[in-house]
Design a protein around this motif. Structure first.
Motif, PDB file in Angstrom:
ATOM      1  N   UNK B  17       0.658  -1.207  -0.059  1.00  0.00           N
ATOM      2  CA  UNK B  17      -0.049  -0.122   0.191  1.00  0.00           C
ATOM      3  C   UNK B  17       0.898   1.370  -0.018  1.00  0.00           C
ATOM      4  N   UNK B  18       2.244   1.089  -0.191  1.00  0.00           N
ATOM      5  CA  UNK B  18       2.993   2.533  -0.120  1.00  0.00           C
ATOM      6  C   UNK B  18       2.602   3.260  -1.387  1.00  0.00           C
ATOM      7  N   UNK B  20      -0.657   3.728  -2.992  1.00  0.00           N
ATOM      8  CA  UNK B  20      -1.764   3.921  -2.392  1.00  0.00           C
ATOM      9  C   UNK B  20      -1.579   5.170  -1.539  1.00  0.00           C
ATOM     10  N   UNK B  21      -0.851   5.287  -0.746  1.00  0.00           N
ATOM     11  CA  UNK B  21      -0.106   6.397   0.262  1.00  0.00           C
ATOM     12  C   UNK B  21      -0.042   7.733  -0.516  1.00  0.00           C
ATOM     13  N   UNK B  22       0.685   7.477  -1.456  1.00  0.00           N
ATOM     14  CA  UNK B  22       1.204   8.966  -2.096  1.00  0.00           C
ATOM     15  C   UNK B  22       0.323   9.249  -3.335  1.00  0.00           C
ATOM     16  N   UNK B  23      -0.765   8.594  -3.716  1.00  0.00           N
ATOM     17  CA  UNK B  23      -1.253   8.964  -5.024  1.00  0.00           C
ATOM     18  C   UNK B  23      -2.305  10.143  -4.569  1.00  0.00           C
ATOM     19  N   UNK B  24      -2.023  11.233  -5.228  1.00  0.00           N
ATOM     20  CA  UNK B  24      -2.756  12.293  -5.044  1.00  0.00           C
ATOM     21  C   UNK B  24      -3.964  12.407  -5.628  1.00  0.00           C
ATOM     22  N   UNK B  50       5.005   5.009  -8.702  1.00  0.00           N
ATOM     23  CA  UNK B  50       5.959   4.333  -9.278  1.00  0.00           C
ATOM     24  C   UNK B  50       7.327   4.498  -8.634  1.00  0.00           C
ATOM     25  N   UNK B  51       7.321   5.861  -8.327  1.00  0.00           N
ATOM     26  CA  UNK B  51       8.598   6.247  -7.566  1.00  0.00           C
ATOM     27  C   UNK B  51       8.755   5.623  -6.237  1.00  0.00           C
ATOM     28  N   UNK B  52       7.341   5.508  -5.501  1.00  0.00           N
ATOM     29  CA  UNK B  52       7.431   5.199  -4.054  1.00  0.00           C
ATOM     30  C   UNK B  52       7.350   3.539  -3.974  1.00  0.00           C
ATOM     31  N   UNK B  53       7.051   2.918  -5.159  1.00  0.00           N
ATOM     32  CA  UNK B  53       6.619   1.353  -4.804  1.00  0.00           C
ATOM     33  C   UNK B  53       8.121   0.639  -4.254  1.00  0.00           C
ATOM     34  N   UNK B  54       8.338   0.077  -3.366  1.00  0.00           N
ATOM     35  CA  UNK B  54       9.501  -0.432  -2.879  1.00  0.00           C
ATOM     36  C   UNK B  54      10.196  -1.712  -3.570  1.00  0.00           C
ATOM     37  N   UNK B  55       9.193  -2.030  -4.289  1.00  0.00           N
ATOM     38  CA  UNK B  55       9.548  -3.285  -5.222  1.00  0.00           C
ATOM     39  C   UNK B  55       9.620  -2.713  -6.631  1.00  0.00           C
ATOM     40  N   UNK B  56       9.543  -1.539  -6.898  1.00  0.00           N
ATOM     41  CA  UNK B  56       9.521  -0.814  -8.169  1.00  0.00           C
ATOM     42  C   UNK B  56       8.828  -1.655  -9.332  1.00  0.00           C
TER      43      UNK B  56
END
Ligand code: SF4
Ligand code: SF4
Ligand code: SF4
Lengths: 201, 65
Positions: B17-18, B20-24, B50-56
């Motif tokens: 959910x990383x 989801x948290x940053x999507x404006x 895309x930048x946030x996803x830890x697994x890219x």
């Protein structure tokens, strides 16, 4: 526009409070069981990863340090680290180490002496005797479990911090045993439904 | 409609959910605790997820008409 903040966006404070309390009195380590049972209960009963997605203090802690405070290189992780093999392997390893900790607790329950130390990375014994203030009423196994559990919590947080610095802020979440376990539960619970939906799309 | 939109590699998504948290635009939902689902009608292709996803695992693709 940045996403709106909710009360649960400040739960990262719990991470700091937890480790601070445990530094002064190891008995507080028991509180960590909440972040063990809550995600599982939410997954089993609710069938979701709402814990990871909303409430997990640790994920937020890494996002804050690595994101806002810029303590992360924000690079891609190597492929093997995010592979299913590593994720499931790490989960199994974690389980084994967890049961070893429970076994040590049992040994103290059965009469072995309490070890007032915190084990880091499953190897290094760090003295922690200042956080121990005398035998619990119930028995020495109670503080023994606290030392053991605190060691697991601290070790996993340290690993999380290392991958946070090296890769992206929440890299730990890719192979976090709790995250893997809750996703597996959700797959078992909702997998069929979701597959059918995907097939329709 | 934006030119691009986000696409998730759902087979490898860990549903953390990383993203989801940053999507404006609140365009991301975690589907049944299994994978991240993008609402294409809301996504503006900003690439923050895309930048946030830890697994890219998120990339931007050109919208097909
Ligand atoms: S994957 Fe682990 S650390 Fe990340 S949000 Fe879920 S429980 Fe927390
Ligand atoms: S590209 Fe931007 S708008 Fe689209 S899902 Fe990702 S964060 Fe949201
Ligand atoms: S951040 Fe990446 S791994 Fe996590 S839910 Fe989103 S797409 Fe999946």
């Amino acid at each position: 526009m940045t996403p709106k903040k909710h009360w649960y966006d400040y739960l990262w404070i719990c991470t700091i409070v937890y480790f601070t309390l445990g530094f002064f009195n190891i008995m507080f380590a028991w509180l960590g069981l909440i972040s063990f049972f809550l995600p599982l209960l939410i997954a089993i009963i609710g069938g979701s990863k709402a814990f990871c997605n909303r409430y997990c203090d640790r994920g937020q802690f890494f996002a804050l340090l690595g994101g806002r405070f810029g303590l992360s290189r924000k690079k891609d992780m190597p492929g093997w680290l995010k592979s299913k093999g590593f994720r499931y392997g790490f989960l199994i390893f974690f389980f084994i180490m967890f049961f070893q900790m429970l076994w040590n607790t049992y040994l103290v329950f059965a009469g072995a002496t309490l070890k007032q130390a915190v084990k880091l990375f499953w190897t290094f014994k760090v003295p922690w005797h200042w956080a121990y203030h005398g035998d619990a009423v119930v028995g020495a196994w109670v503080p023994q479990f606290a030392f053991g559990f605190y060691g697991i919590m601290l070790t996993s947080t340290l690993i999380g911090l290392i991958v946070m610095v090296l890769f992206k802020p929440r890299s730990w979440c890719v192979f976090c045993p709790m995250g893997t376990m809750t996703q597996l539960i959700c797959k078992a619970k909702n997998g069929k439904k979701v597959k059918a939906e995907l097939a329709e799309e | 409609m934006s030119k691009k939109h986000a696409v998730v590699d759902i087979a490898n998504c860990v549903a953390c959910g990383c993203c989801r948290k940053v999507c404006p635009k609140e365009a991301i939902g975690i589907r049944c605790g299994i994978y991240a689902k993008i609402d294409l009608s809301r996504c503006v292709g900003c690439g923050k997820c895309a930048k946030e996803c830890p697994a890219s695992l998120i990339r931007l693709e050109v919208r097909s008409a």
